[in-house]
Design a protein around this motif. Sequence first.
Motif, PDB file in Angstrom:
ATOM      1  N   PRO A 139       0.796  -1.233   0.000  1.00 23.26           N
ATOM      2  CA  PRO A 139       0.000   0.000   0.000  1.00 23.26           C
ATOM      3  C   PRO A 139       0.827   1.281   0.000  1.00 23.26           C
ATOM      4  CG  PRO A 139      -0.968  -1.600   1.497  1.00 23.26           C
ATOM      5  CD  PRO A 139       0.360  -2.163   1.078  1.00 23.26           C
ATOM      6  N   ALA A 140       2.145   1.176   0.096  1.00 22.81           N
ATOM      7  CA  ALA A 140       3.006   2.359   0.006  1.00 22.81           C
ATOM      8  C   ALA A 140       3.221   2.808  -1.432  1.00 22.81           C
ATOM      9  CB  ALA A 140       4.361   2.078   0.655  1.00 22.81           C
ATOM     10  N   VAL A 141       2.843   1.958  -2.408  1.00 25.80           N
ATOM     11  CA  VAL A 141       3.091   2.287  -3.818  1.00 25.80           C
ATOM     12  C   VAL A 141       1.839   2.020  -4.637  1.00 25.80           C
ATOM     13  CG1 VAL A 141       5.548   1.742  -3.617  1.00 25.80           C
ATOM     14  CG2 VAL A 141       3.968  -0.025  -4.420  1.00 25.80           C
ATOM     15  N   LEU A 142       1.734   2.740  -5.756  1.00 30.89           N
ATOM     16  CA  LEU A 142       0.664   2.458  -6.704  1.00 30.89           C
ATOM     17  C   LEU A 142       0.894   1.113  -7.380  1.00 30.89           C
ATOM     18  CD1 LEU A 142       0.157   5.834  -8.630  1.00 30.89           C
ATOM     19  CD2 LEU A 142      -1.168   4.963  -6.706  1.00 30.89           C
TER      20      LEU A 142
ATOM     21  N   GLU B 184     -11.829  14.562  -8.999  1.00 27.52           N
ATOM     22  CA  GLU B 184     -12.094  13.359  -9.785  1.00 27.52           C
ATOM     23  C   GLU B 184     -12.255  12.120  -8.912  1.00 27.52           C
ATOM     24  OE1 GLU B 184      -9.944  12.969 -13.746  1.00 27.52           O
ATOM     25  OE2 GLU B 184      -8.625  14.385 -12.718  1.00 27.52           O
ATOM     26  N   ASP B 185     -12.039  12.261  -7.610  1.00 25.14           N
ATOM     27  CA  ASP B 185     -12.098  11.082  -6.746  1.00 25.14           C
ATOM     28  C   ASP B 185     -13.472  10.412  -6.768  1.00 25.14           C
ATOM     29  OD1 ASP B 185     -13.528  12.928  -5.265  1.00 25.14           O
ATOM     30  OD2 ASP B 185     -12.304  12.753  -3.455  1.00 25.14           O
ATOM     31  N   LYS B 186     -14.516  11.210  -7.022  1.00 24.68           N
ATOM     32  CA  LYS B 186     -15.859  10.630  -7.044  1.00 24.68           C
ATOM     33  C   LYS B 186     -16.071   9.685  -8.225  1.00 24.68           C
ATOM     34  CE  LYS B 186     -17.763  14.755  -9.339  1.00 24.68           C
ATOM     35  NZ  LYS B 186     -16.482  15.506  -9.290  1.00 24.68           N
ATOM     36  N   LEU B 187     -15.186   9.739  -9.208  1.00 24.71           N
ATOM     37  CA  LEU B 187     -15.287   8.874 -10.377  1.00 24.71           C
ATOM     38  C   LEU B 187     -14.479   7.587 -10.219  1.00 24.71           C
ATOM     39  CD1 LEU B 187     -14.742  11.632 -13.112  1.00 24.71           C
ATOM     40  CD2 LEU B 187     -16.936  10.755 -12.242  1.00 24.71           C
ATOM     41  N   MET B 188     -13.746   7.466  -9.129  1.00 21.99           N
ATOM     42  CA  MET B 188     -12.820   6.353  -8.980  1.00 21.99           C
ATOM     43  C   MET B 188     -13.461   5.189  -8.238  1.00 21.99           C
ATOM     44  SD  MET B 188      -9.358   8.492  -8.193  1.00 21.99           S
ATOM     45  CE  MET B 188      -8.291   7.141  -8.672  1.00 21.99           C
ATOM     46  N   SER B 189     -13.004   3.997  -8.565  1.00 21.80           N
ATOM     47  CA  SER B 189     -13.545   2.798  -7.935  1.00 21.80           C
ATOM     48  C   SER B 189     -13.023   2.658  -6.512  1.00 21.80           C
ATOM     49  CB  SER B 189     -13.177   1.559  -8.758  1.00 21.80           C
ATOM     50  OG  SER B 189     -11.772   1.431  -8.856  1.00 21.80           O
ATOM     51  N   PRO B 190     -13.774   1.982  -5.650  1.00 25.55           N
ATOM     52  CA  PRO B 190     -13.363   1.841  -4.252  1.00 25.55           C
ATOM     53  C   PRO B 190     -12.025   1.131  -4.071  1.00 25.55           C
ATOM     54  CG  PRO B 190     -15.682   1.291  -4.484  1.00 25.55           C
ATOM     55  CD  PRO B 190     -15.123   1.452  -5.876  1.00 25.55           C
ATOM     56  N   ASN B 191     -11.705   0.180  -4.963  1.00 26.13           N
ATOM     57  CA  ASN B 191     -10.440  -0.550  -4.786  1.00 26.13           C
ATOM     58  C   ASN B 191      -9.234   0.360  -4.966  1.00 26.13           C
ATOM     59  OD1 ASN B 191     -10.988  -0.400  -7.591  1.00 26.13           O
ATOM     60  ND2 ASN B 191      -9.566  -2.077  -7.979  1.00 26.13           N
ATOM     61  N   VAL B 192      -9.386   1.458  -5.730  1.00 28.66           N
ATOM     62  CA  VAL B 192      -8.324   2.448  -5.858  1.00 28.66           C
ATOM     63  C   VAL B 192      -8.414   3.457  -4.723  1.00 28.66           C
ATOM     64  CG1 VAL B 192      -7.384   4.309  -7.292  1.00 28.66           C
ATOM     65  CG2 VAL B 192      -8.207   2.197  -8.359  1.00 28.66           C
ATOM     66  N   LEU B 193      -9.604   4.015  -4.532  1.00 26.15           N
ATOM     67  CA  LEU B 193      -9.783   5.124  -3.604  1.00 26.15           C
ATOM     68  C   LEU B 193      -9.517   4.723  -2.157  1.00 26.15           C
ATOM     69  CD1 LEU B 193     -10.557   8.103  -3.882  1.00 26.15           C
ATOM     70  CD2 LEU B 193     -12.934   7.449  -3.463  1.00 26.15           C
ATOM     71  N   GLU B 194      -9.874   3.511  -1.812  1.00 28.84           N
ATOM     72  CA  GLU B 194      -9.769   3.093  -0.412  1.00 28.84           C
ATOM     73  C   GLU B 194      -8.437   2.446  -0.067  1.00 28.84           C
ATOM     74  OE1 GLU B 194     -13.117   0.638   0.532  1.00 28.84           O
ATOM     75  OE2 GLU B 194     -14.583   2.108  -0.226  1.00 28.84           O
TER      76      GLU B 194
ATOM     77  N   GLU C 124      -5.169   2.568  -2.475  1.00 26.52           N
ATOM     78  CA  GLU C 124      -3.908   3.048  -3.053  1.00 26.52           C
ATOM     79  C   GLU C 124      -3.535   4.401  -2.442  1.00 26.52           C
ATOM     80  OE1 GLU C 124      -2.686   1.912  -6.953  1.00 26.52           O
ATOM     81  OE2 GLU C 124      -4.723   1.311  -7.472  1.00 26.52           O
ATOM     82  N   PRO C 125      -2.226   4.712  -2.362  1.00 25.63           N
ATOM     83  CA  PRO C 125      -1.775   5.917  -1.651  1.00 25.63           C
ATOM     84  C   PRO C 125      -2.221   7.209  -2.338  1.00 25.63           C
ATOM     85  CG  PRO C 125       0.053   4.870  -2.802  1.00 25.63           C
ATOM     86  CD  PRO C 125      -1.102   3.924  -2.905  1.00 25.63           C
TER      87      PRO C 125
END
Length: 282
Positions: A89-92, A195-205, A207-208
């Motif tokens: 989780p420290a990196v994309l 743009e965060d509202k367009l992102m999926s939960p697996n990224v938003l919750e 990834e750093p």
Amino acid sequence: MTLRQYINDSIARLAPMYTPSEGRWLMRIILEHLRGWSQTDILMKSDSEIDTTLSELIEPIIGRLLKHEPIQYILGETYWHGLNLKVTPAVLIPREETSELIDIIADNNRGNDLNVLDICTGSGCIAIALARTLPFANVSAIDISPDALDVARQNAASCKVNVKYIQCDALKPLPLPSDSFDIIVSNPPYIAQSEDKLMSPNVLEYEPHSALFVPDDDPLRFYSAISADAMRLLKSGGILYYEINPIYSSRLAGMLERDGWTDVTVIKDIHGKNRFISALHP
């Protein structure tokens, strides 16, 4: 229960969040990770009873997937551009589009012994891929995060390449010698906060956010800072490469031209989006 029945049951349980093809792909890479089974192995074993030990290993993974956690973080690794890379989780998690950037750079730079700098290296994926792809390249990479650099160093070691890693803030002048690089590449944070509202939960919750987002009122902040440094650090005729937010491609191209770069070129990804920019040092 046979392995086939267990796989189909698991795909059904994943169905609220993943398509059947995604669920099947997830089960395949889980089994490859846990047992080293290829797709052929899975087919050959599909009518055999699944052993309890294996199902006990898989069940927690399915539980985490149902909480949107990316499979790459769950397994601690990803396969990208022919490389097995550690991710935390420290990196994309390296993206398909970024893999295209490696091919673009390799196709356009045929010389030997090129000096390359990767800014905002994260997992080290770009630096490592270029070190393996460009002949005899001398590759350096920077990141502000010590945790990211730790992951990057481990990846370089496991991929058996030499990359010099330096902890630096890309928004400040870099303590590196002038006229010392042939190529500078960066995939910096470029997603506007709105743009965060367009992102999926697996990224938003998971990834750093520091590696993803920039303020709405200053979306090119990293590109501007890196452009100024790259103008000093690149040799005459050197090339700057960026991965970019398609929304800001025209604005960024104009900024680079005003900064004095020549041959500023916007490059589309395989999906037809303006995803990369290259620029030549005069």
